[in-house]
Design an enzyme around this catalytic site. Sequence first.
Site, PDB file in Angstrom:
ATOM      1  N   GLU A   1      -5.294  -5.147  -5.462  1.00  0.00           N
ATOM      2  CA  GLU A   1      -6.464  -5.452  -4.624  1.00  0.00           C
ATOM      3  C   GLU A   1      -6.088  -5.619  -3.155  1.00  0.00           C
ATOM      4  OE1 GLU A   1     -10.017  -5.870  -5.518  1.00  0.00           O
ATOM      5  OE2 GLU A   1      -9.781  -5.483  -3.387  1.00  0.00           O
TER       6      GLU A   1
ATOM      7  N   LYS B   1      -4.000   3.893   2.820  1.00  0.00           N
ATOM      8  CA  LYS B   1      -5.125   3.163   2.213  1.00  0.00           C
ATOM      9  C   LYS B   1      -6.224   4.141   1.791  1.00  0.00           C
ATOM     10  CE  LYS B   1      -4.066  -0.965   4.934  1.00  0.00           C
ATOM     11  NZ  LYS B   1      -4.293  -1.620   6.226  1.00  0.00           N
TER      12      LYS B   1
ATOM     13  N   LYS C   1       0.821  -1.233   0.000  1.00  0.00           N
ATOM     14  CA  LYS C   1       0.000   0.000   0.000  1.00  0.00           C
ATOM     15  C   LYS C   1       0.845   1.268   0.000  1.00  0.00           C
ATOM     16  CE  LYS C   1       0.179  -1.471   4.461  1.00  0.00           C
ATOM     17  NZ  LYS C   1      -0.056  -2.733   5.119  1.00  0.00           N
TER      18      LYS C   1
HETATM   19  N1  HSE Z   1      -0.856  -3.404   9.894  1.00  0.00           N
HETATM   20  C1  HSE Z   1      -1.976  -3.499   9.002  1.00  0.00           C
HETATM   21  C2  HSE Z   1      -3.262  -3.617   9.834  1.00  0.00           C
HETATM   22  C3  HSE Z   1      -1.787  -4.679   8.098  1.00  0.00           C
HETATM   23  O1  HSE Z   1      -3.178  -3.805  11.057  1.00  0.00           O
HETATM   24  O2  HSE Z   1      -4.348  -3.494   9.300  1.00  0.00           O
HETATM   25  C4  HSE Z   1      -2.587  -4.648   6.842  1.00  0.00           C
HETATM   26  O3  HSE Z   1      -2.294  -3.561   6.041  1.00  0.00           O
END
Ligand code: HSE
Length: 404
Positions: free
Chosen positions: A124, A200, A100
């Site tokens: 994805e 994200k 990401k």
């Molecule tokens: N460290 C991230 C989480 C992992 O806890 O969601 C997934 O991107």
Amino acid sequence: MINVAVLGYGTVGSGVVEVLEENNAQVSSRAGERICVKYILDLRDFPGDPYEAKIVHDFNVILQDEEIDIICEVMGGTGAAYQFTKQSLESGRSVCTSNKELVAKHGAELLELAARHSCNYMFEASVGGGIPVIRPMNNALTAEKILAVTGILNGTTNYILTKMDREGAEYDDALKHAQELGYAERNPEADVEGYDACRKLAILSSLMTGKNVDSEKIYTEGISGITSADFSFARAAGMSIKLLALGQSREDGSVTAIVAPFLVPEEHPLAMVKDVFNGILITGNMLGDAMFYGRGAGKLPTASAVAADVVDCARHKGKTVSCVWSREEAGLADISETERAFFVRVKECARREAEAVFQGGRSFSAAGCGSEFGILTPVMKESQFREKYDFLGDSVLGRIRLLG
Ligand code: HSE
């Protein structure tokens, strides 16, 4: 036969190999050709590993092998991963990734590069781990004008907040527990300070607008300041506290984007997303709300999403699947101009002054927090709120935004 190389044999990389091997019959029949993992790139050796013979240490071995069609970049970071992705796309190989950080930073450029070389850059797994959300935004929701994305995009922080809510735990204890279970890293900063959710959100907001949303310009707050007293008040108000990532499109084409803890009414669908799960609510102008829920992290859920991208790339060999995310910058609205209500914790001794400052708000108390009280303020601009909050100085003990 479609030959695949996996870059990085860590948690996700070993998961990708496992999914492609164990589900090989399904994956191959859906791809229309047999899928075969030919190489695994890692700096380390893996003596005794069932796939030891596939390990290589030099990326050029992969790049120079004309039999390689698809590359899974699951090594993470924006250094070698960026260089290898560019070289792969330039050589016409499709790349599937869970990275990401790289997608948020260079997504638009890498998509453009893929289109120029008639291959694909698919990501994805970069948002929501195993939850399908990128492909639905690109395909099933493509007739929609997406108005907003509202998500719990980080499993670690959702686990910590759920534990604080359920057990009355303090932040440090809940974080320690998350580390013991392997959810939180030894250095948990990227998760708990909201940076992971912010990247994200940048990806989802870019897909929402079709323009580039720069993650570094997104207003981001983490959860390290949340206390058990905040949860006592939240419960008393019939709410929960969630680290939300919010992206909203504005009439003028710009975007409002923020990552921060929010009070969420208990009956809201995102309040029901507990533990390490993720939930993403997408609001379309025709559809209304659609919610995507599931495991946002972990070896096999994330690997499953990467493997699905491998199948998609195999199905579109020599053709680029359209993904609208241009390099043009989407303007980000100044967060201080956005309007919302807030929850404020105030020392009991300052009640009269605080109620006057937040006139029209609703005061309430919480069990076990007798020396303070809470106010749910009327809706106001962030800038106005900040002025009032600062005016109260030492009398205020904390504040959290309300999901409106
Ligand atoms: N460290 C991230 C989480 C992992 O806890 O969601 C997934 O991107």
